[in-house]
Design a protein around this motif. Sequence first.
Motif, short mmCIF file in Angstrom:
data_model
loop_
_atom_site.label_atom_id
_atom_site.label_comp_id
_atom_site.label_asym_id
_atom_site.label_seq_id
_atom_site.Cartn_x
_atom_site.Cartn_y
_atom_site.Cartn_z
N GLU A 96 0.80 -1.22 0.00
CA GLU A 96 0.00 0.00 0.00
C GLU A 96 0.83 1.27 0.00
O GLU A 96 0.32 2.34 -0.32
CB GLU A 96 -0.91 0.01 1.23
CG GLU A 96 -1.83 -1.17 1.29
CD GLU A 96 -2.52 -1.32 2.64
OE1 GLU A 96 -1.89 -1.00 3.68
OE2 GLU A 96 -3.67 -1.75 2.65
N THR A 97 2.10 1.18 0.41
CA THR A 97 2.92 2.39 0.55
C THR A 97 4.36 2.10 0.13
O THR A 97 4.81 0.95 0.15
CB THR A 97 2.94 2.89 2.01
OG1 THR A 97 3.62 1.91 2.82
CG2 THR A 97 1.54 3.14 2.55
N THR A 98 5.07 3.16 -0.17
CA THR A 98 6.49 3.05 -0.47
C THR A 98 7.23 2.52 0.76
O THR A 98 8.17 1.73 0.63
CB THR A 98 7.06 4.42 -0.89
OG1 THR A 98 6.32 4.86 -2.02
CG2 THR A 98 8.52 4.33 -1.26
N ARG A 142 -9.82 1.21 -3.38
CA ARG A 142 -8.70 1.93 -2.76
C ARG A 142 -7.38 1.26 -3.11
O ARG A 142 -6.42 1.93 -3.51
CB ARG A 142 -8.89 1.97 -1.23
CG ARG A 142 -7.79 2.77 -0.51
CD ARG A 142 -7.64 2.39 0.94
NE ARG A 142 -7.19 1.00 1.04
CZ ARG A 142 -7.69 0.11 1.90
NH1 ARG A 142 -8.63 0.43 2.74
NH2 ARG A 142 -7.23 -1.12 1.93
N ASP A 143 -7.32 -0.06 -3.00
CA ASP A 143 -6.09 -0.78 -3.32
C ASP A 143 -5.71 -0.60 -4.78
O ASP A 143 -4.53 -0.41 -5.11
CB ASP A 143 -6.26 -2.28 -3.05
CG ASP A 143 -6.41 -2.62 -1.59
OD1 ASP A 143 -6.12 -1.77 -0.73
OD2 ASP A 143 -6.86 -3.75 -1.31
N GLN A 145 -6.03 1.78 -6.72
CA GLN A 145 -5.46 3.09 -7.02
C GLN A 145 -3.98 3.19 -6.68
O GLN A 145 -3.30 4.07 -7.19
CB GLN A 145 -6.25 4.18 -6.28
CG GLN A 145 -7.67 4.30 -6.77
CD GLN A 145 -8.51 5.22 -5.89
OE1 GLN A 145 -8.12 5.62 -4.80
NE2 GLN A 145 -9.71 5.54 -6.38
N THR A 146 -3.48 2.29 -5.83
CA THR A 146 -2.10 2.42 -5.38
C THR A 146 -1.24 1.18 -5.53
O THR A 146 -0.02 1.29 -5.69
CB THR A 146 -2.04 2.83 -3.90
OG1 THR A 146 -2.69 1.83 -3.12
CG2 THR A 146 -2.66 4.18 -3.66
N VAL A 147 -1.81 0.01 -5.48
CA VAL A 147 -1.03 -1.22 -5.29
C VAL A 147 0.05 -1.46 -6.35
O VAL A 147 1.10 -2.03 -6.04
CB VAL A 147 -1.98 -2.44 -5.17
CG1 VAL A 147 -2.62 -2.78 -6.50
CG2 VAL A 147 -1.27 -3.63 -4.58
N HIS A 148 -0.15 -0.99 -7.57
CA HIS A 148 0.84 -1.24 -8.62
C HIS A 148 1.68 0.00 -8.93
O HIS A 148 2.31 0.07 -9.99
CB HIS A 148 0.13 -1.73 -9.89
CG HIS A 148 -0.58 -3.03 -9.70
ND1 HIS A 148 0.07 -4.20 -9.37
CD2 HIS A 148 -1.91 -3.33 -9.77
CE1 HIS A 148 -0.83 -5.16 -9.25
NE2 HIS A 148 -2.02 -4.67 -9.48
N THR A 149 1.73 0.95 -8.03
CA THR A 149 2.45 2.20 -8.30
C THR A 149 3.84 2.25 -7.68
O THR A 149 4.53 3.25 -7.85
CB THR A 149 1.64 3.41 -7.80
OG1 THR A 149 1.48 3.31 -6.38
CG2 THR A 149 0.29 3.50 -8.46
N PHE A 150 4.28 1.21 -6.99
CA PHE A 150 5.51 1.29 -6.22
C PHE A 150 6.72 0.64 -6.87
O PHE A 150 7.84 0.89 -6.46
CB PHE A 150 5.31 0.70 -4.82
CG PHE A 150 4.21 1.39 -4.07
CD1 PHE A 150 4.35 2.71 -3.68
CD2 PHE A 150 3.02 0.75 -3.81
CE1 PHE A 150 3.33 3.36 -3.01
CE2 PHE A 150 2.00 1.38 -3.13
CZ PHE A 150 2.16 2.70 -2.73
#
Length: 190
Positions: A96-98, A142-143, A145-150
């Motif tokens: 979920e986060t960097t 919610r996931d 929107q972010t899960v594949h951005t790291f």
Amino acid sequence: MTPPPGQLILINGASSAGKTTLCRALRDALPDTAAGPFLHFSLDFFMFDADVLPRTLEGRVRNWNRIRPQVFDGYYRCIPALLSAGNNLVADLIIETTMQRDRLHELLVPYDVYWVGLHCPVEELERREAARGDRKIGEARRDAQTVHTFSAYDLNIDCRDSLEYQVERVIQGWAARRTADNFTESLDGG
């Protein structure tokens, strides 16, 4: 005699993308290595399967916001412990986060990690989330929107493909992988 460290296939994707289903199928289909067969390891074991987290009378996890960081870090620490004991793993998670990604990198840099992104359109995630009935509505969106951005992945697969095809692609990619530090290369986009 100390066993060789295990190998790790990490499946990252949104809630309801099909990570657990894919991991179970991979566990049963992957060939044994020098370290033996693959085991499936998931944070869901803590959250749902083993019923280890404290619950309210309504069934919600008690004090989740307070204990969440330590539960996640404990799960992350279990992965290298299992690998160093010689176990091969197929693990599913939602990064979920960097900060979570960096913590995993810190713990997994010594190991052979094959990084798989399981992608699923938001509409399909929401349909699956509603059908499951055991997830809070909105988590999948919610996931997503972010899960594949790291980070980049060694392999990207689509949840809409058949399970058999997904398993085949992961096994072929894993067998053909370079055994250098895939996790670091994936973080760097390599």
